[in-house]
Design a protein around this motif. Structure first.
Motif, mmCIF file in Angstrom:
data_model
loop_
_atom_site.group_PDB
_atom_site.id
_atom_site.type_symbol
_atom_site.label_atom_id
_atom_site.label_comp_id
_atom_site.label_asym_id
_atom_site.label_seq_id
_atom_site.Cartn_x
_atom_site.Cartn_y
_atom_site.Cartn_z
ATOM 1 N N ASN A 1 -4.767 -0.675 -25.542
ATOM 2 C CA ASN A 1 -3.343 -0.980 -25.558
ATOM 3 C C ASN A 1 -2.870 -1.206 -26.978
ATOM 4 O O ASN A 1 -1.822 -0.708 -27.387
ATOM 5 C CB ASN A 1 -3.058 -2.237 -24.723
ATOM 6 N N GLY A 2 -3.658 -1.986 -27.735
ATOM 7 C CA GLY A 2 -3.273 -2.254 -29.111
ATOM 8 C C GLY A 2 -3.216 -0.974 -29.934
ATOM 9 O O GLY A 2 -2.283 -0.751 -30.722
ATOM 10 N N LEU A 3 -4.208 -0.104 -29.706
ATOM 11 C CA LEU A 3 -4.257 1.148 -30.471
ATOM 12 C C LEU A 3 -3.039 2.011 -30.190
ATOM 13 O O LEU A 3 -2.376 2.511 -31.110
ATOM 14 C CB LEU A 3 -5.534 1.889 -30.078
ATOM 15 N N PHE A 4 -2.713 2.175 -28.898
ATOM 16 C CA PHE A 4 -1.563 2.999 -28.570
ATOM 17 C C PHE A 4 -0.255 2.323 -28.974
ATOM 18 O O PHE A 4 0.726 2.998 -29.274
ATOM 19 C CB PHE A 4 -1.550 3.308 -27.064
ATOM 20 N N ALA A 5 -0.233 0.992 -28.983
ATOM 21 C CA ALA A 5 0.967 0.302 -29.443
ATOM 22 C C ALA A 5 1.166 0.563 -30.936
ATOM 23 O O ALA A 5 2.302 0.696 -31.401
ATOM 24 C CB ALA A 5 0.859 -1.192 -29.177
ATOM 25 N N LEU B 1 4.338 1.137 -12.981
ATOM 26 C CA LEU B 1 4.660 2.553 -13.065
ATOM 27 C C LEU B 1 3.514 3.402 -12.540
ATOM 28 O O LEU B 1 3.742 4.420 -11.895
ATOM 29 C CB LEU B 1 4.989 2.949 -14.495
ATOM 30 N N HIS B 2 2.295 2.986 -12.804
ATOM 31 C CA HIS B 2 1.167 3.750 -12.291
ATOM 32 C C HIS B 2 1.040 3.598 -10.796
ATOM 33 O O HIS B 2 0.881 4.559 -10.054
ATOM 34 C CB HIS B 2 -0.130 3.300 -12.961
ATOM 35 N N TRP B 3 1.061 2.341 -10.325
ATOM 36 C CA TRP B 3 0.847 2.096 -8.909
ATOM 37 C C TRP B 3 1.904 2.742 -8.046
ATOM 38 O O TRP B 3 1.626 3.281 -6.985
ATOM 39 C CB TRP B 3 0.861 0.585 -8.646
ATOM 40 N N VAL B 4 3.159 2.659 -8.454
ATOM 41 C CA VAL B 4 4.218 3.133 -7.578
ATOM 42 C C VAL B 4 4.685 4.526 -7.971
ATOM 43 O O VAL B 4 4.481 5.480 -7.233
ATOM 44 C CB VAL B 4 5.396 2.138 -7.589
ATOM 45 N N GLU B 5 5.269 4.647 -9.142
ATOM 46 C CA GLU B 5 5.924 5.914 -9.449
ATOM 47 C C GLU B 5 4.947 7.071 -9.601
ATOM 48 O O GLU B 5 5.265 8.202 -9.258
ATOM 49 C CB GLU B 5 6.763 5.771 -10.735
ATOM 50 N N PHE B 6 3.764 6.812 -10.121
ATOM 51 C CA PHE B 6 2.796 7.880 -10.304
ATOM 52 C C PHE B 6 2.047 8.141 -9.010
ATOM 53 O O PHE B 6 1.943 9.275 -8.534
ATOM 54 C CB PHE B 6 1.842 7.496 -11.432
ATOM 55 N N GLN B 7 1.498 7.078 -8.406
ATOM 56 C CA GLN B 7 0.589 7.258 -7.293
ATOM 57 C C GLN B 7 1.270 7.609 -5.983
ATOM 58 O O GLN B 7 0.614 8.147 -5.090
ATOM 59 C CB GLN B 7 -0.291 6.017 -7.129
ATOM 60 N N ASN B 8 2.568 7.336 -5.819
ATOM 61 C CA ASN B 8 3.125 7.681 -4.522
ATOM 62 C C ASN B 8 3.368 9.173 -4.394
ATOM 63 O O ASN B 8 3.808 9.645 -3.354
ATOM 64 C CB ASN B 8 4.384 6.863 -4.182
ATOM 65 N N LYS B 9 3.073 9.930 -5.459
ATOM 66 C CA LYS B 9 3.170 11.380 -5.324
ATOM 67 C C LYS B 9 1.926 11.980 -4.706
ATOM 68 O O LYS B 9 1.952 13.121 -4.240
ATOM 69 C CB LYS B 9 3.395 12.027 -6.702
ATOM 70 N N ILE C 1 -8.937 12.482 -5.237
ATOM 71 C CA ILE C 1 -9.015 12.439 -6.697
ATOM 72 C C ILE C 1 -8.785 11.002 -7.173
ATOM 73 O O ILE C 1 -7.876 10.311 -6.715
ATOM 74 C CB ILE C 1 -7.967 13.382 -7.310
ATOM 75 N N ASN C 2 -9.612 10.572 -8.103
ATOM 76 C CA ASN C 2 -9.575 9.189 -8.568
ATOM 77 C C ASN C 2 -8.589 9.044 -9.721
ATOM 78 O O ASN C 2 -8.842 9.573 -10.806
ATOM 79 C CB ASN C 2 -10.989 8.802 -9.014
ATOM 80 N N PRO C 3 -7.481 8.360 -9.512
ATOM 81 C CA PRO C 3 -6.486 8.277 -10.590
ATOM 82 C C PRO C 3 -6.946 7.444 -11.773
ATOM 83 O O PRO C 3 -6.322 7.497 -12.838
ATOM 84 C CB PRO C 3 -5.273 7.632 -9.912
ATOM 85 N N ALA C 4 -8.039 6.677 -11.601
ATOM 86 C CA ALA C 4 -8.452 5.792 -12.692
ATOM 87 C C ALA C 4 -8.811 6.574 -13.935
ATOM 88 O O ALA C 4 -8.642 6.093 -15.058
ATOM 89 C CB ALA C 4 -9.628 4.934 -12.246
ATOM 90 N N ILE D 1 -7.037 5.808 -17.867
ATOM 91 C CA ILE D 1 -7.653 5.316 -19.092
ATOM 92 C C ILE D 1 -6.778 5.623 -20.295
ATOM 93 O O ILE D 1 -6.722 4.840 -21.241
ATOM 94 C CB ILE D 1 -9.043 5.949 -19.296
ATOM 95 N N ILE D 2 -6.064 6.758 -20.261
ATOM 96 C CA ILE D 2 -5.199 7.089 -21.387
ATOM 97 C C ILE D 2 -3.730 6.865 -21.054
ATOM 98 O O ILE D 2 -2.985 6.322 -21.875
ATOM 99 C CB ILE D 2 -5.425 8.553 -21.829
ATOM 100 N N THR D 3 -3.304 7.200 -19.823
ATOM 101 C CA THR D 3 -1.871 7.067 -19.561
ATOM 102 C C THR D 3 -1.422 5.615 -19.552
ATOM 103 O O THR D 3 -0.306 5.304 -19.981
ATOM 104 C CB THR D 3 -1.484 7.706 -18.209
ATOM 105 N N PHE D 4 -2.296 4.711 -19.095
ATOM 106 C CA PHE D 4 -1.868 3.316 -19.055
ATOM 107 C C PHE D 4 -1.643 2.750 -20.453
ATOM 108 O O PHE D 4 -0.573 2.207 -20.734
ATOM 109 C CB PHE D 4 -2.884 2.478 -18.278
#
Lengths: 691, 100
Positions: free
Chosen positions: A330-334, A659-667, A265-268, A272-275
């Motif tokens: 990023n600006g929008l979610f900020a 957070l994406h690379w490590v905490e999310f993806q190592n699951k 499964i492609n985490p990308a 697009i939204i979680t990042f």
């Protein structure tokens, strides 16, 4: 190149002639003097004159003395003009010399010595008038040569000028042809004189490749058709994610960590939204987010003009351009997070009407503190608290509260833990879908289920307590601490918590049950899979074959190396420890969502208080205030952009990415794939791929 | 070549500085206008900026409006400069770049 050699030869000739002329000029005096010294000897003396490196003169003298047994006379003078060595363009100090000797034997010896030491000899006439004549000839030759040199120089520049027009297209042609031949070298030649190549093609485009081959054969005018055959193989294909201009940036971010294994499964897609969301949580200012959004929007709206100029961008600008959609989102979610935190350039907006009102009996003055008590609530002017919370976001009253940080820190920390739990659970669920796709029920029962139970029993329960505490009103005077509850879940196993420490009745029983469930999961994760694999070896296939990345696999692929029992156990133990410890440490890692948003808010507040407040808090008359405002804004605005938007933006970007690379993806992520990079002129010419 | 000589006399800055000034002025105009409005309606959030003195609201509002107006003027001037800069930049010959 010919021209260059010719020029070198001419320069060398020029140098030598210059040396000759120097000798002519400076040796006249020497010869005259020597003639005087000799007086009237009848014997005929011969001499040799030349030029030698100044550094070699002592050696020259010594060797000459020894070889001639003192019978040769050396006179030397330094050449004042430095002469250039034509090959290296270095300036070498040289001296002219003249050697007087008698006899042929000595002459030969002296000549040999001169050759050995790299001295150049020149013919020199004895008579003054003849020397004068040669000197004039040499001078004439020198001026001629200088003219010739100038001419060749100009000619060379003119040639280079004409080349400049074409050099770009030449370079492109060379690159293209080189790439084509390099790729063609990968073809194999069969005995029948055909060229054969094996490659990877996306199945959806097999037809297109066929059509392209037919087109190629007709345009090449060849009689034999190019044949496309699909070949079954056990090798793992490269990974191909189709991306458009929006998803390309996010895919690049994920691929930078590791390309997805084939059919993982492609985490990308989720990124697009979680990042941007996590970025927003860490950035959290409506004003700064708006500026960032505008910047991204500008890049997006002008993308067609920028794409044409892309090659002239330097690396950083190019990277910013490629990330334009990321910046915009990023600006929008900020901005969204800024509305929630109610923070715009360190001030709060009172859009809906605050739910709090102070009890003002005296006029507002500096130094007065109002305590707002929520316990008795009712209609506002007569009560402190209206009873209804602020509809969206944090109440603006907190901006003026002294205990603002106490409240906001607690709120943001809890929010961070909840968001972390959601993302980590999501990661574990993705791993379930990966296992299901592989058809590996063993993994589902022995890895996914215990992982899920463990995660929810500990961190999920923590989130539950957070929500419970938020939703219930505790009538005790002391509020129970959630963290203490969590700790006592393990350290004070089974012991009742006491009235002041419990959130709900019989909490200790519930907690003990959860702790037991979590602890059971640990040996389940560690031992179940190895033992079942040992007892039923065939079960192992499903969990290994689909995703193994063997290239050049000729023979058996059901089962590569023999895993010994210890190998499997160790591997499983490592995985288990990684997951269980990771649950705690990764949850704590999500607290960076709080830390960065706190840092951003504080920096923003300090900048406003120290800079922008100046004109208003001083007791100036209006004109002075206006002028000061103009200048202060011109200082405050660039500082905001540089520190709060660029620096903090980069920081939040980096931490969200981590957070994406490590905490999310190592699951769930293996990331052991190879990217599918088909032959493409565009990529080669852009320098993206090694040609 | 006459245009170049004239250009030095007319525009005060290059293309980058005039763009920066335009953006800064646009931001300044909008933000100071809004800040002026918020001071005018005596928003409580801004009380601590006035050192907790209620009487300073009106003067703060006025000075914000004046400053906003000043930025509007500066913005228009630098926008005019930017247009001039763009016009003169179009006359400059293209330099060839060699890409490697």
């Amino acid at each position: 190149k010919q021209w260059y050699q010719r020029r070198v030869a001419i320069t060398a000739g020029g140098a030598f002639f210059q040396e000759g002329a120097a000798i002519e000029r400076e040796q006249q005096a020497g010869i005259l003097k020597y003639d005087e010294e000799l007086g009237g000897t009848a014997r005929h003396l011969s001499f040799l004159c030349g030029v030698i490196n100044r550094a070699k003169i002592p050696v020259f003298e010594r060797v000459l003395w020894r070889a001639s047994r003192g019978k040769a006379l050396l006179r030397h003078m330094e050449i004042t003009e430095p002469l250039k060595d034509p090959a290296t363009e270095e300036e070498i100090p040289k001296s002219t010399f003249i050697v007087y000797f008698q006899g042929e034997q000595l002459k030969i010896r002296v000549k040999k010595i001169c050759e050995g030491l790299g001295a150049t000899t020149y013919p020199c006439k004895e008579a003054y008038s003849e020397r004068k004549q040669t000197e004039m000839e040499v001078d004439k030759r020198i001026t001629e040569l200088i003219d010739i040199l100038k001419e060749t120089h100009n000619h060379r520049y003119r040639m280079l000028d004409t080349v400049v027009q074409n050099i770009n297209s030449w370079i492109i042609q060379v690159k293209k042809v080189k790439a084509i031949y390099y790729t063609m070298n990968k073809f194999k030649k069969t005995d029948t004189g055909l060229l054969m190549a094996e490659g990877w093609v996306p199945m959806s485009q097999l037809n297109d490749v066929d059509i392209a081959l037919k087109r190629g054969t007709t345009s090449a005018g060849s009689a034999t058709q190019a044949i496309l055959n699909t070949v079954t193989t056990r090798r793992t294909p490269p990974t191909y994610h189709k991306s458009n201009k929006l998803t390309k940036g996010f895919q690049a971010m994920i691929d930078a960590y590791g390309v997805a294994t084939y059919q993982e499964i492609n985490p990308a897609i989720f990124t697009i939204i979680t990042f941007p969301f996590l970025f927003g949580v860490m950035f959290g200012d409506l004003g700064h987010g708006f500026i960032m959004f505008l910047a991204g929007l500008y890049l997006v709206l002008k993308e067609s003009t920028f794409i044409k100029k892309l090659k002239s961008f330097d690396e950083i600008s190019a990277m910013m351009f490629h990330g334009r959609y990321i910046i915009m989102l990023n600006g929008l979610f900020a901005m969204y997070a800024g509305l929630l935190y109610n923070d715009i350039f360190a001030k709060s907006l009172n859009i809906f009407g605050s739910s709090w009102y102070p009890d003002i009996s005296e006029p507002i003055n500096k130094g007065i503190q109002y305590g707002l008590d929520p316990k008795e609530y009712g209609p506002l002017p007569s009560h402190n608290f209206s009873g209804h919370p602020y509809p969206f976001g944090i109440d603006p009253v907190w901006n003026l509260a002294e205990n603002k940080l106490t409240f906001i820190n607690s709120y943001k920390m809890k929010l961070a833990v909840i968001l972390g739990l959601i993302q980590m659970t999501f990661g574990v669920v993705i791993s379930y879908f990966n296992y299901r796709f592989k058809g590996s029920t063993l993994d589902v029962y022995c890895t996914f289920i215990p992982q899920m139970i463990f995660l929810q029993c500990i961190v999920g329960y923590l989130a539950f307590m957070i929500f419970f505490k938020w939703f219930t009103v505790n009538t005790h005077t002391a509020q129970p601490s959630i963290l203490l509850c969590l700790i006592s879940m393990f350290l004070k196993f089974g012991a009742p918590l006491g009235e002041d420490n419990e959130l709900y009745a019989n909490q200790h029983i519930v907690q003990s049950a959860l702790a037991v469930m979590a602890l059971i999961c640990v040996p389940w994760m560690m031992l179940a899979k190895p033992f079942i694999e040992r007892m039923y070896p065939r079960v192992r296939q499903a969990s290994y074959t689909q995703f193994d990345n063997e290239s050049e696999d000729g023979g058996e692929s059901d089962d590569h190396e023999e895993h010994s029992m210890t190998d499997i156990m160790v591997h499983q133990a490592i995985e288990t420890i990684e997951f269980t410890l990771g649950c705690i440490s990764n949850t704590a890692s999500y607290l960076r969502l709080w830390a960065l948003s706190l840092a951003h808010a504080e920096l923003s507040e300090v900048l406003w208080d120290m800079v922008m407040r100046m004109p208003f808090s001083m007791g100036l008359p209006v004109p002075g205030k206006a002028v000061m405002t103009i200048f202060v804004f011109a200082i405050w605005a660039p500082l905001t952009v540089v520190i709060l938007i660029v620096m903090e933006g980069l920081s939040a970007f980096l931490h969200a990415l981590r957070l994406h690379w490590v905490e999310f993806q190592n699951k769930f992520y293996k990331g052991e794939g190879v990217a599918f990079l088909p032959f493409s002129f565009e990529r080669i010419l852009n320098g993206d791929v090694d040609d | 070549k006459q245009w170049y000589q004239r250009r030095v006399a007319i525009t005060a800055g290059g293309p980058k500085s005039s763009t920066c000034l335009v953006l800064l002025s646009a931001w300044g105009t909008v933000m100071l206008l809004l800040l002026g409005i918020f001071f005018h309606i005596k928003s409580v959030i801004l009380l601590e900026d006035l050192d907790y003195d209620q009487n300073l609201y009106d003067s703060a509002a006025t000075s914000c409006f004046i400053a906003g107006g000043a930025y509007l003027v500066i913005g228009l001037i630098s926008f005019w400069q930017k247009i001039l800069n763009d016009r003169y930049q179009a006359l400059e010959p293209e330099t060839t770049t060699i890409m490697f």
